[in-house]
Write a protein that holds these residues in place. Sequence first.
Motif, PDB file in Angstrom:
ATOM      1  N   GLY A 340       0.792  -1.224   0.000  1.00 54.93           N
ATOM      2  CA  GLY A 340       0.000   0.000   0.000  1.00 54.93           C
ATOM      3  C   GLY A 340       0.821   1.268   0.000  1.00 54.93           C
ATOM      4  O   GLY A 340       0.454   2.255  -0.648  1.00 54.93           O
ATOM      5  N   GLU A 341       1.950   1.262   0.707  1.00 54.06           N
ATOM      6  CA  GLU A 341       2.745   2.480   0.862  1.00 54.06           C
ATOM      7  C   GLU A 341       4.063   2.432   0.094  1.00 54.06           C
ATOM      8  O   GLU A 341       4.466   3.413  -0.513  1.00 54.06           O
ATOM      9  N   LEU A 342       4.751   1.297   0.142  1.00 55.40           N
ATOM     10  CA  LEU A 342       6.069   1.195  -0.493  1.00 55.40           C
ATOM     11  C   LEU A 342       5.996   0.685  -1.932  1.00 55.40           C
ATOM     12  O   LEU A 342       6.986   0.784  -2.666  1.00 55.40           O
ATOM     13  N   LYS A 343       4.847   0.114  -2.316  1.00 55.66           N
ATOM     14  CA  LYS A 343       4.670  -0.462  -3.659  1.00 55.66           C
ATOM     15  C   LYS A 343       5.703  -1.558  -3.927  1.00 55.66           C
ATOM     16  O   LYS A 343       6.122  -1.783  -5.066  1.00 55.66           O
ATOM     17  N   GLU A 344       6.084  -2.250  -2.880  1.00 57.88           N
ATOM     18  CA  GLU A 344       7.020  -3.369  -3.009  1.00 57.88           C
ATOM     19  C   GLU A 344       6.212  -4.666  -2.948  1.00 57.88           C
ATOM     20  O   GLU A 344       5.991  -5.253  -1.888  1.00 57.88           O
ATOM     21  N   TYR A 345       5.774  -5.121  -4.106  1.00 61.36           N
ATOM     22  CA  TYR A 345       4.800  -6.210  -4.166  1.00 61.36           C
ATOM     23  C   TYR A 345       5.414  -7.582  -3.892  1.00 61.36           C
ATOM     24  O   TYR A 345       4.755  -8.450  -3.309  1.00 61.36           O
ATOM     25  N   ILE A 346       6.651  -7.799  -4.287  1.00 60.82           N
ATOM     26  CA  ILE A 346       7.294  -9.091  -4.015  1.00 60.82           C
ATOM     27  C   ILE A 346       7.507  -9.254  -2.517  1.00 60.82           C
ATOM     28  O   ILE A 346       7.225 -10.316  -1.933  1.00 60.82           O
ATOM     29  N   GLU A 347       7.999  -8.199  -1.875  1.00 63.92           N
ATOM     30  CA  GLU A 347       8.183  -8.231  -0.419  1.00 63.92           C
ATOM     31  C   GLU A 347       6.846  -8.408   0.282  1.00 63.92           C
ATOM     32  O   GLU A 347       6.719  -9.162   1.257  1.00 63.92           O
ATOM     33  N   ALA A 348       5.835  -7.733  -0.215  1.00 65.80           N
ATOM     34  CA  ALA A 348       4.494  -7.850   0.379  1.00 65.80           C
ATOM     35  C   ALA A 348       3.981  -9.285   0.276  1.00 65.80           C
ATOM     36  O   ALA A 348       3.374  -9.818   1.215  1.00 65.80           O
ATOM     37  N   GLU A 349       4.227  -9.930  -0.859  1.00 67.27           N
ATOM     38  CA  GLU A 349       3.778 -11.313  -1.047  1.00 67.27           C
ATOM     39  C   GLU A 349       4.456 -12.239  -0.039  1.00 67.27           C
ATOM     40  O   GLU A 349       3.812 -13.134   0.525  1.00 67.27           O
ATOM     41  N   ILE A 350       5.743 -12.024   0.207  1.00 72.20           N
ATOM     42  CA  ILE A 350       6.482 -12.863   1.163  1.00 72.20           C
ATOM     43  C   ILE A 350       5.857 -12.771   2.546  1.00 72.20           C
ATOM     44  O   ILE A 350       5.603 -13.791   3.213  1.00 72.20           O
ATOM     45  N   TRP A 351       5.562 -11.551   2.989  1.00 72.09           N
ATOM     46  CA  TRP A 351       5.037 -11.376   4.348  1.00 72.09           C
ATOM     47  C   TRP A 351       3.572 -11.801   4.443  1.00 72.09           C
ATOM     48  O   TRP A 351       3.136 -12.307   5.480  1.00 72.09           O
ATOM     49  N   ALA A 352       2.823 -11.633   3.362  1.00 73.07           N
ATOM     50  CA  ALA A 352       1.429 -12.097   3.373  1.00 73.07           C
ATOM     51  C   ALA A 352       1.383 -13.612   3.499  1.00 73.07           C
ATOM     52  O   ALA A 352       0.552 -14.172   4.239  1.00 73.07           O
ATOM     53  N   LYS A 353       2.257 -14.299   2.802  1.00 72.69           N
ATOM     54  CA  LYS A 353       2.315 -15.761   2.897  1.00 72.69           C
ATOM     55  C   LYS A 353       2.780 -16.207   4.279  1.00 72.69           C
ATOM     56  O   LYS A 353       2.315 -17.229   4.805  1.00 72.69           O
ATOM     57  N   ARG A 354       3.678 -15.432   4.864  1.00 72.97           N
ATOM     58  CA  ARG A 354       4.146 -15.775   6.212  1.00 72.97           C
ATOM     59  C   ARG A 354       3.010 -15.632   7.225  1.00 72.97           C
ATOM     60  O   ARG A 354       2.890 -16.441   8.147  1.00 72.97           O
TER      61      ARG A 354
END
Length: 794
Positions: A340-354
């Motif tokens: 939402g804020e950093l637009k870092e979608y790969i990193e976001a996917e990692i943490w969402a899966k975690r």
Amino acid sequence: MQVLWDMRKTFRCAVLTGLPIESTKVAKEVVHLFTGGSRNDLNTVLLLINDEFIWEHLQDSIMAEIEEREIDVDVPVVILFNCVRSDKKEGSNERNTDCVILKRILSDAEQRELDTKKEELDRIYGAKASQFHGFNILQSNFSSDYIQEVCAVFNTVERKNKPLKTQLASFLCLLNAYVPGSYLLESDCLDFLKHDPSLQDDLSLDTLMQPFSHLILSFQHDKRCEKKIRMAHPMIAKRCTELLADAGVTRSDTARNFLMCFCRDDVSPSLLGFIKDLLTKREKKRGSAEDLDLEKFSTLILHISEMEDKKQSASVLKVASYKFDKNSLFPQALARFCYGELKEYIEAEIWAKRAIEREPKKSFIADTLGQVHKNHLRSKGLSATPRELLQLAEKAIDAFEHEEELAEEEQRKSQRGDEKSKVLWGLNTRGQFGFLQVCRILFDQLVSQNETWKGVLTKNVSMGSVLKSLGDNKLDRFRDLIENLRVKVEKKTEFFDIFLTYSQSAIKRDKAYVSKEVAECYKKYVGDLVPEHNDGHRKTFQKLKQKLAVHSAGVLSCLDRICTSDIEHIVEWWQEIEQSKDSTTRAFVNLMFAKIMLSNRNKAKSSSDYRNALRQREPPASATLAEYHILSLLLLWPADDEDKPVSDLSQLIKLASHAYEREYKTMLQSRYLRPLFFLGPGEGLNRFVHRRVLEIVWTKDALQESNTNWRNETIFRDTAVEERLLKVEGVVRNYRVYATFRDTKVELEANRRDSLFRSGQVSFYLGFTIKGPVAFTNENRKVIYDIKCMKDQI
């Protein structure tokens, strides 16, 4: 709490703390407390509840328990206090407004009493009286000058080489500034300070914390509990946090150090709760009329982003995610911040899966992964290839469909009363809505690249026949996904039509944009053309689909969609289908509803009651069974000139209720069932007034969103609304309301159960929900007479 303490000898006082639990259990405890365990020891209960509990459901549960226990008394069983903490931001105009309000509340006598108490404190405690900061802040009317003066000790703090006592003070300031009421255990504070070799082990915390001690309080609920430590007042904590930040001791540094120092081993449940609030609790947006219209992130995370840097916010959440390696909330918040804020979608996917790994069966946790892929898809411009777009859409759709499965399982467990599962107040529909959002984004992006995609996605042309013109033969691997999109879009749109037409949230307004976005997506995939190769009925159904009127809920929401000019066509098309050889009861039901909707639009006379036509129809097997029974109740409900019902209304009401239970209860559980129609003056179909007509009369604005709170019945105070409706005579007995027809009584639902507390003759407006008839605004004649007598005495 002070009210409860003051009233404890007059009433039975209780506080409902912790997370929301099943309201029926709370109701049993409340009524048991009221009776004191016997019929001879009755006393009103004062119950304090927090803003997280659903108020309306609790009231209904208490009324149901009173009815079941057959309690008939003239005193209140319970008085509910809803406690909502308001945490105003330091330095805002809102705080100054609060001070003005407080000045008005405090009378001259009360102010003199405060001054007298201050003199007593000065006399008894001498110099220490100046350290009663909570009292002094109140006595000074929340003076910012006073706050500045007592916090001056933090003016000399430096960023580098901070002693441990300064660090501990900064931890307490941050915690109390953003989580009022939070605390640290004294033993944990002493253990932290032991790492400073310059401090003596045998000294008290008060001595060790000099020169900050006068700003810190230690308290103890009873001798069995350990001492707890906090700042003297949240306003002091906020100002000290600001002074520390000015000195270079940033909020993010303090938060990270606090997590590293105080979250090494097993963390107490209370401290974990404070940290959750600190990093993940989202406050209501300022200026929003919606109770649950929340900020995107916690106040601390927002402040760090605004005053420091967004990456610092992410860093704090990352430390918490590592420290609490079994908790799903911190990685979920981090994933939301990354996309939402950093637009870092790969990193976001990692943490969402975690987060999902930590709580794999929780639908709201699963939602985050779908949101990551959806936002990633939305961010793609014209440079993305169709294959890239479809890959992202497939990931998002898989995530949202998985969420939908989890939500349905949660709802089933909730209905079964599984003690191990948390009670859910309503079905999580984010998965279905996210699916439709992804489909709409995908449609727009593909069609903007190649107009051929429009025919493929609307299923007017097969994908195989145009694969070459799409420019990528490898797209064939997405064929199953693409060919199923339209069918799934239609199915989920029907779900939302039912969900939003038949019910509304019991605790907040349904978001207006949901129905709009759902309709936009649906219209894209249904298309605006009627294929020539379709036969007559398929063409007619396609026309009905284009008007979102191919099922009962769609027909019943025509007025909500402001498509009144289409109703005549909808009647015409359903008439065509109903008169065909293979006509079904479903077609008859939808035709009748369409005619009632038309009568609400142009008030054309419709004297025929269609009762004979109804009797010739067999009830449908399953689909539209509830709608069939509601139509039966409408058509067979006695007119003004009938002495008694022409049919067994009680049996019809039971059939309607049972059909609702089978078809819609799981979906609409814990939501308020909206009235569809009301009984008004007139004949035939003209006597049924659609809910939307009354809303327009009340708001005097046909363009205003249809989101009236029917539960509070305020709308019926409008004389223009009353003129459209017909009063029904009835009676209240044993917490039940009945409509009366000479010697016949028919039991109904009551819109407000608190209207059934007194028996007697009543009159009310009659509404019809998808579950059956409902009495609105019960007027008890004896109550009205009592109120008149009271006014006369006054």
